[in-house]
Scaffold this active site. Sequence first.
Site, PDB file in Angstrom:
ATOM      1  CD  GLU A 410      42.638  41.137  43.588  1.00 11.10           C
ATOM      2  OE1 GLU A 410      42.582  41.443  42.394  1.00 11.10           O
ATOM      3  OE2 GLU A 410      43.707  40.912  44.187  1.00 11.10           O
TER       4      GLU A 410
HETATM    5  C1  BMA Z   1      45.084  38.833  41.953  1.00 15.64           C
HETATM    6  C2  BMA Z   1      44.289  37.615  41.643  1.00 15.64           C
HETATM    7  C3  BMA Z   1      44.209  37.331  40.191  1.00 15.64           C
HETATM    8  C4  BMA Z   1      45.490  37.663  39.507  1.00 15.64           C
HETATM    9  C5  BMA Z   1      46.611  37.800  40.469  1.00 15.64           C
HETATM   10  C6  BMA Z   1      47.897  38.186  39.833  1.00 15.64           C
HETATM   11  O1  BMA Z   1      44.477  39.968  41.563  1.00 15.64           O
HETATM   12  O2  BMA Z   1      43.076  37.712  42.256  1.00 15.64           O
HETATM   13  O3  BMA Z   1      43.157  38.015  39.611  1.00 15.64           O
HETATM   14  O4  BMA Z   1      45.765  36.698  38.585  1.00 15.64           O
HETATM   15  O5  BMA Z   1      46.321  38.765  41.417  1.00 15.64           O
HETATM   16  O6  BMA Z   1      47.826  39.465  39.238  1.00 15.64           O
END
Ligand code: BMA
Length: 799
Positions: A410
């Site tokens: 991300e």
């Molecule tokens: C995404 C993942 C984690 C997070 C999840 C739930 O952003 O990459 O970083 O725990 O969603 O929010």
Amino acid sequence: MKDVTQLTDGWSLRYDHDLLPARVPGCVHTDLLAAGIIPDPFLDLNEIEVAWVGRRAWSYVADVAHDSGHERTDLVFDGLDTAARITFDGREIGTTRNMHRSYRFDVTGVAGRLEVHFASAYEEAEAVRAVTGDRPNVYPEPFQYIRKMASSFGWDWGPTLVTAGIWRPVRLEHWSTARLAAVHPLVTVDEGAGSVEIRLRVERTDRGAGRSLLARATVAGEHAEVRLEGETAVLRLTVDEPRLWWPRGYGDQPLYDLDVTLSDEGGRLDAWHRRIGFRTIELDRAPDARGSGFTLVVNGERVFARGVNWIPDDVFPSRVSPARYRTRLSQAVEANVDLVRIWGGGIYEDDAFYDVCDELGLMVWQDFLFACAAYPEEQPLRGEVEAEARDNVVRLMPHPSLVLWNGNNENLWGFRDWDWEPGLAGDSWGEGYYLGLLPRLVAELDPTRPYTAGSPWSGSWDHHPNDPDHGTYHSWEVWNRQDYAEYRANVPRFVAEFGWQAPPAMATLRRALTDGVLAPDSAGMLHHQKAEEGNDKLNRGVARHFALPDGNFDRWHYLTQVVQARAVAAGIEHWRSHWPACSGTVVWQLNDCWPVSSWAAIDGDGRPKPLHHELRRVYADRLLTLQPAEEGLVLALVNQSAAEWRTAVDLRRMEADGTPLGRSTQEVVVAARSVLRLSTAPGLVPEKHSAKEFLVADADGLRALHFPVPDKEFSYVQPDYDVILEPVAGDGGKVDVVVNAHTLVRDLLLQADRLGPDARADRGLTTLLPGERTRIRVDGCGSVTMDDVRAALFCADTK
Ligand code: BMA
């Protein structure tokens, strides 16, 4: 021959003026816990009470004697967490600042007291931040300034328990003349022939310099050897028509022993062994009419990836044993998963993880360890990033299960969308790693494997990083703001993250929260919920479908778990039915690292939530589903098996009390590895907003349901069923719970953990039509009464 002494015993942890017994591998928290100095941080609000542990410096000591008669002795750490200064016999022999690397120090001739001094990870991170400058991230913790498991600092499912310690094995290696310093096997298949190219590097002692060495490799009865006068050599082996390694569901997982030895005229000096598998792997991202896809192609076969995201299985990763990996990954297999993505806020797992995946046919997608933050590219971080990537690429590349390297989680998205760009004002943020350094290293060290720069990522800056039409996509809007039906609003090319929360199993909650009173907003429940507005989102999710139970925690707990299972199923059913446009779903998340309400299918104590059972259904080779779509109500049959699927689908339109309103049987043929989407005959489709009727589709024991309105609007008849207990002959630990439904019984669930903390049921949510029965086998419950069982049974249509 090289001689190895494991340094497992005799360690102590300095605690003020005391020396406490210490476990190696281990960490400070688990040693303090064993010594009774801190309470279990997994229980109640204890996490807060132990926060001081992460703020202090710590040291480990052991007295080490060695006299091997060899020319060299190296002290080898497979992992140090994190900022350490190592002294041996009072002399400093090295410093470290990276949990993800291994370290080797020449300690020839040194004996005495070995001491590893750890600075607080906060102190190290803050010192680095002072050099690089501040950067944005998603949590108020300095995790991007230190090469350490990011989620050690807390996450939206994890506690803030900042560890220190010797978290992986440590040993002395005694050797003479030369040793194998690096072995990179490049394994692939070329026109039916298995090809193994082994790039070797040796290290020599002073006396070994210039001596002629012989390296020899063996696999599947084939041999190759090469003389080394210098430091490097390449060995090539060809295996005619090897049996191919396949992901589960596509074929077997034959593994071959690959042995490399190093010798001189005096005999063997060193040896190396791994199990490898022969397969090809490609990632097809070619442009097409919709955009550009993201399809894994194994041995030429295009695969829809039935994935789950993996986080560290314990916030203290040194506690995760090979047996625990096997248990957890076997649970993934039970859920018909075939791909596990190791998320970038965790760790490069132990080899035991990938060994199990090799055996079980689980494809592994490995993130490089960057998540949800802008990462500085200045020193000292840049050098650490390169060193750790080199270490781990070489360590993991022998595993056939490993199919993909991914640059980060991300961060490309965060840069573009989360307001990082303006604040950074030209500062480095990690792009140079993801689009420069890491792909270069993969191309150099492990060229047979694909690399993608990030998740999500559209392949280039020409498109938004989270563009559903290009590459990987993370679907979070639905959980954050919408009803799960909204998963059906798009068809991304590959859904690398999406998920829905639910609390853990009741037995897990009872163990973790000892204050007795459980309510959705009790202090313990809220502490074991780390997501932003997590409980509000849980409640909103339930309230869209059911009346929110007021003051009935058991029902709230059950309904949140039902909604989690339904939500994830809705996403997968929709996206799978759009294969090959969409070529994978990776559920956020398989596992937990402590007891918490989270998106996990298996809770922090290893107990499955109903979602785990639901995954088994929606990830099976054959899936039957009914989906409201733009073109009307679609009946989709997904057949991911290698055989054609011929069946007759029985469609029944029914009233709430089970009265038939229409029925038809449709003969269908679904080609292997394909999907058939059919529109439902108009006479069978329930009225659009009808609260009185629903549709059932059955084929080969599979069932799909369509209710036109949310449960809270549907005119369910008060559910009525009887229950029979049948002990399983010859097995006192098992009982069959047979439920006979007299009415429609929606999403019946037996919460096995209420019958015994280790009890497991073989079925999750099951909807019964009037007159139907189901048999639920419960294992590990001991003797139970009818009252116990009745109290453990729930259904959604209860008034
Ligand atoms: C995404 C993942 C984690 C997070 C999840 C739930 O952003 O990459 O970083 O725990 O969603 O929010």
